[in-house]
Design a protein around this motif. Structure first.
Motif, short mmCIF file in Angstrom:
data_model
loop_
_atom_site.label_atom_id
_atom_site.label_comp_id
_atom_site.label_asym_id
_atom_site.label_seq_id
_atom_site.Cartn_x
_atom_site.Cartn_y
_atom_site.Cartn_z
N LYS A 76 37.68 29.12 45.82
CA LYS A 76 38.47 28.76 44.66
C LYS A 76 39.87 29.36 44.79
O LYS A 76 40.13 30.21 45.64
CB LYS A 76 37.81 29.26 43.37
CG LYS A 76 36.49 28.59 43.03
CD LYS A 76 35.96 29.12 41.70
CE LYS A 76 34.66 28.43 41.32
NZ LYS A 76 34.13 28.93 40.02
N SER B 151 40.77 31.20 37.48
CA SER B 151 40.32 30.52 38.70
C SER B 151 40.28 29.02 38.47
O SER B 151 40.12 28.55 37.35
CB SER B 151 38.94 31.02 39.14
OG SER B 151 37.96 30.70 38.16
N ALA C 183 39.55 25.06 40.96
CA ALA C 183 39.17 24.46 42.23
C ALA C 183 40.42 24.23 43.09
O ALA C 183 41.52 24.06 42.59
CB ALA C 183 38.43 23.15 42.01
#
Length: 279
Positions: free
Chosen positions: A109, A208, A210
């Motif tokens: 990530k 965080s 993707a």
């Protein structure tokens, strides 16, 4: 915004770093011929100055009803006495630092963190001695290293953001106090008070998301259907550009290229000004 728990131990680690600087100071006592008699490592404690003064003022009488024991000198203590925001080191609060890596048990990530906030932390180091020579030995082992700062490299976050920062500890002042008054039986007390400022940064929570591995852009043609102010139907989509890394599993430190894919449209798909979407 508030209510999200995070704790980077920035202040705690700064206190530990400050104490570590002074935890290995020694004094040597000599006889009249200059031969070494005793080497003493000066104890260091985290405690306010007033606590040790109260102990020094106690009656250290081992007889009768008073069983208190005099505090052993020399010794040192330190504590935090102030926090203040430092606007001169302010960074852009909207800037983010990003790191792509695997979290524990998760796929890779992108972890992000906003710019840290600059703060000054005030420290006070107190040196307690019973003789003038002991105090001078301790002070001369400290002062030459501060001109006027001593910089320590600290690891702020080892697990996720891999953050390191140089923290300067600045010597602001040195005060001297000698209680050489009273009767001959009174205990002499010499106190040096050294004030420092640590230039630290406080970090916020870590977010965080993707990793983006595909980017698409649609291009619209105004000339195809005419300007809406002239009675036309508005721009129509004519082309889509899609960019992907090659290979798609490439990391930021790998050697990779980009693959551009072009798609063309000529099916009369028009843009709806009212909704901002394709019809």
């Amino acid at each position: 915004m508030f209510g999200q728990h995070f704790y980077h131990k920035s202040i705690r680690n700064t206190v530990i770093a400050f104490g570590t600087i002074f935890n290995n100071i020694n004094i040597k006592r000599l006889d009249s011929s200059g031969n070494p008699l005793q080497t003493i490592r000066v104890p260091l404690s985290y405690a306010p100055k007033e606590k040790f003064i109260a102990r020094l003022d106690q009656n250290a009488n081992l007889t009768g009803s008073d069983s208190s024991v005099a505090i052993t000198l020399p010794r040192m203590s330190f504590d935090v006495n102030s926090y203040s925001y430092d606007p001169s080191r302010k960074l852009n609060k909207n800037q983010k630092v990003s790191v792509a890596k695997n979290a524990t048990g998760d796929e890779k990530k992108v972890f992000t963190q906003h710019s840290p906030v600059p703060y000054d932390v005030g420290f006070e180091l107190n040196v307690f001695t019973a003789t003038s020579d002991d105090g001078l030995q301790i002070i001369e082992q400290i002062l030459p290293f501060f001109q006027p700062d001593y910089t320590v490299t600290m690891i702020i976050d080892r697990d996720i953001m891999d953050t390191k920062r140089d923290i300067p500890f600045i010597l602001e002042s040195v005060d001297y106090e000698d209680s050489y008054q009273g009767s001959m039986t009174d205990r002499r007390r010499i106190i040096y008070t050294l004030k420092f400022t640590a230039k630290i940064y406080l970090y916020g929570p870590i977010g965080s998301s993707a990793i983006i591995r595909k980017s698409s852009v649609d291009l619209y043609d105004n000339l195809a259907t005419g300007d809406t102010s002239q009675g036309g139907t508005g721009p129509s989509r004519s082309e889509r550009v899609t960019v992907t890394p090659n290979p798609t599993s490439a990391d930021k430190d790998d050697v990779y290229t980009y693959t551009d894919t072009l798609e063309f449209f000529n099916d009369g798909l028009n843009y709806d000004e009212g909704t901002g979407n394709d019809k």
